[in-house]
Design an enzyme around this catalytic site. Structure first.
Site, short mmCIF file in Angstrom:
data_model
loop_
_atom_site.label_atom_id
_atom_site.label_comp_id
_atom_site.label_asym_id
_atom_site.label_seq_id
_atom_site.Cartn_x
_atom_site.Cartn_y
_atom_site.Cartn_z
N LYS A 229 -10.76 -4.05 -4.71
CA LYS A 229 -11.52 -2.83 -5.00
C LYS A 229 -10.61 -1.74 -5.53
O LYS A 229 -11.08 -0.76 -6.09
CB LYS A 229 -12.29 -2.37 -3.77
CG LYS A 229 -11.48 -2.01 -2.55
CD LYS A 229 -12.40 -1.74 -1.37
CE LYS A 229 -11.79 -2.27 -0.09
NZ LYS A 229 -12.77 -2.63 0.92
N LYS B 273 0.83 -1.21 0.00
CA LYS B 273 0.00 0.00 0.00
C LYS B 273 0.86 1.25 0.00
O LYS B 273 0.49 2.26 -0.59
CB LYS B 273 -0.93 0.01 1.22
CG LYS B 273 -2.12 -0.91 1.07
CD LYS B 273 -3.19 -0.56 2.09
CE LYS B 273 -4.42 -1.43 1.94
NZ LYS B 273 -5.42 -1.17 2.97
N LYS C 40 -4.87 -10.45 -7.48
CA LYS C 40 -6.03 -10.61 -6.61
C LYS C 40 -7.19 -9.70 -7.05
O LYS C 40 -6.94 -8.57 -7.46
CB LYS C 40 -5.56 -10.21 -5.20
CG LYS C 40 -6.50 -10.49 -4.09
CD LYS C 40 -5.89 -10.08 -2.74
CE LYS C 40 -5.84 -8.57 -2.59
NZ LYS C 40 -5.69 -8.11 -1.20
P1 AMP Z 1 -10.83 -5.73 2.67
O1 AMP Z 1 -11.80 -5.35 1.63
O2 AMP Z 1 -9.40 -5.62 2.23
O3 AMP Z 1 -11.12 -5.10 4.00
O4 AMP Z 1 -11.02 -7.30 2.88
C1 AMP Z 1 -12.09 -7.82 3.62
C2 AMP Z 1 -12.05 -9.33 3.66
O5 AMP Z 1 -12.20 -9.87 2.35
C3 AMP Z 1 -10.74 -9.92 4.21
O6 AMP Z 1 -11.05 -11.08 4.98
C4 AMP Z 1 -9.99 -10.28 2.97
O7 AMP Z 1 -9.07 -11.32 3.19
C5 AMP Z 1 -11.11 -10.73 2.05
N1 AMP Z 1 -10.74 -10.55 0.64
C6 AMP Z 1 -10.45 -9.38 0.02
N2 AMP Z 1 -10.15 -9.59 -1.29
C7 AMP Z 1 -10.25 -10.95 -1.49
C8 AMP Z 1 -10.06 -11.80 -2.62
N3 AMP Z 1 -9.72 -11.32 -3.82
N4 AMP Z 1 -10.26 -13.13 -2.44
C9 AMP Z 1 -10.61 -13.64 -1.25
N5 AMP Z 1 -10.80 -12.89 -0.14
C10 AMP Z 1 -10.62 -11.56 -0.25
#
Ligand code: AMP
Ligand code: TRP
Length: 341
Positions: free
Chosen positions: A204, A118, A201
């Site tokens: 967003k 990041k 990956k």
């Molecule tokens: P975040 O949006 O980064 O706060 O992620 C929220 C949750 O979604 C966390 O448990 C991440 O590990 C999971 N997550 C985010 N992106 C992915 C992805 N591409 N595949 C699987 N899990 C994800």
């Protein structure tokens, strides 16, 4: 789930930074829903204090926090079965976070790959909060003495740090106070990949909207994104080992398996030999069937934000019944003076 001497308790969190996508749903939220029935207590959190480690427009942050809460509920997290909160309404998270800032070591934090990704080349200009982020995350979990944390694969290193912090605290103060938390990273979709690049990956922050399926996408958009998803020219294999070296094919099959709640082998037993022209419409029908009731329900819930705020306020009250005594005990262990009770 493995056993420890602590009562099983589940905690997880997602940042309300906007744009819930299929990766969040399959890697995290869908698992949250199953786990709420497996343990006596589960706590799910919109981590608004984590979100502001990078700039958030205040109005957007409010909207995104409510929308994430709506996403949780629409996906099946019941405010009757789970405690649903936004982090800032439970001040003990930040209070324990400070203690953990004094337990975690600079060297540990400097190894965090998410920070390095990041911050990029901009490390001198990012917030101090972004660097300290994983210590607050450890506090989110440990202020509940949570034993199990369902997350996607990208959070593994942060959960190892949480274990290191608990171990060092227990060791330094000669107590057995914080549990050594188990990460729960399970299922076919712990790492959902971009629809445009099977080595990246789904995220967003990807500038291309076509790279992800958003929870709020309508049926046509979902179908179009899947139709355009990158693939190779070969037919689908009948066994999982035939997906080796084919990241895009593997990703679409994983997504199908996770949405249908079946194994990758079961998917391939059905679709092995088909080409993508035949498989993609099956995948979009399934995705639309699973996701459109959720987005419909999210929209309905968002039409009554006051009700969402009531749910979060009630959640905060329930949460503090757990966090206040744990924080007080932590202060006692550390040697903070407070009035005798
Ligand atoms: P975040 O949006 O980064 O706060 O992620 C929220 C949750 O979604 C966390 O448990 C991440 O590990 C999971 N997550 C985010 N992106 C992915 C992805 N591409 N595949 C699987 N899990 C994800
Ligand atoms: N760091 C997590 C993410 O970016 C969000 C998070 C914050 C979290 N606190 C947590 C996840 C505690 C699990 C437990 O996805």
């Amino acid at each position: 789930m493995t056993q420890s001497t602590f009562t099983p308790r589940v905690f997880s969190g997602i940042q309300p930074s906007g744009g819930l996508h299929l990766g969040n749903y399959l890697g995290a939220i869908k698992r949250f829903v199953t786990m709420q029935d497996e343990v006596a207590q589960s706590i799910y959190c919109m981590v608004d204090l984590h979100a502001i480690t990078v700039w958030q427009d205040p109005k957007d942050l409010q909207h995104n926090t409510r929308e994430l809460a709506a996403g949780f509920i629409a996906s099946g997290i019941s405010p009757e079965k789970s405690i649903l909160i936004n982090q800032s309404q439970v001040p003990e998270h930040a209070q324990l976070g400070w203690i953990f800032n004094c337990v975690a070591r600079m060297g540990w934090m400097q190894r965090m790959t998410q920070f390095k990704d990041k911050a990029g080349k901009n490390a001198q200009n990012v917030s101090l909060g972004l660097f300290g982020y994983p210590a607050l995350m450890a506090a989110d979990i440990l202020v509940y003495h949570a034993t199990h944390v369902p997350v996607g694969d990208d959070q593994k290193q942060h959960l190892e740090l949480t274990r290191d912090i608990a171990t060092k605290f227990n060791h330094d103060y000669g107590v057995d106070f914080f549990p050594i938390t188990e990460p729960v990273i399970e299922g076919a979709a712990t790492r959902v990949m971009s629809l445009r690049d099977g080595d990246k990956k789904m995220s967003k922050s990807d500038p291309s909207d076509a790279s992800r399926i958003n929870m709020t996408d309508d049926a046509d958009t979902i179908a179009k994104k899947i139709r355009k998803a990158k693939t190779d020219a070969d037919a689908l294999p009948s066994e999982a080992k035939g997906l080796e070296g084919r990241p895009e094919a593997r990703n679409l099959v994983n997504i199908y398996a996770a949405l249908a709640d079946i194994s990758v082998d079961q998917v391939l037993a059905d679709v092995g030999g088909k080409n993508f022209g035949a498989f993609k419409p099956m995948l979009s029908d399934l995705a639309v069937a699973k996701l459109s009731p959720i987005s419909g329900e999210m929209a309905r819930l968002m039409s009554d934000p006051a009700e969402i705020d009531r749910i979060l306020a009630k959640g905060a009250q329930q949460a503090r019944e757990i966090t206040v005594p744990i924080l007080q005990k932590t202060y006692d262990i550390v040697g903070m003076v407070r009035p005798a009770v």
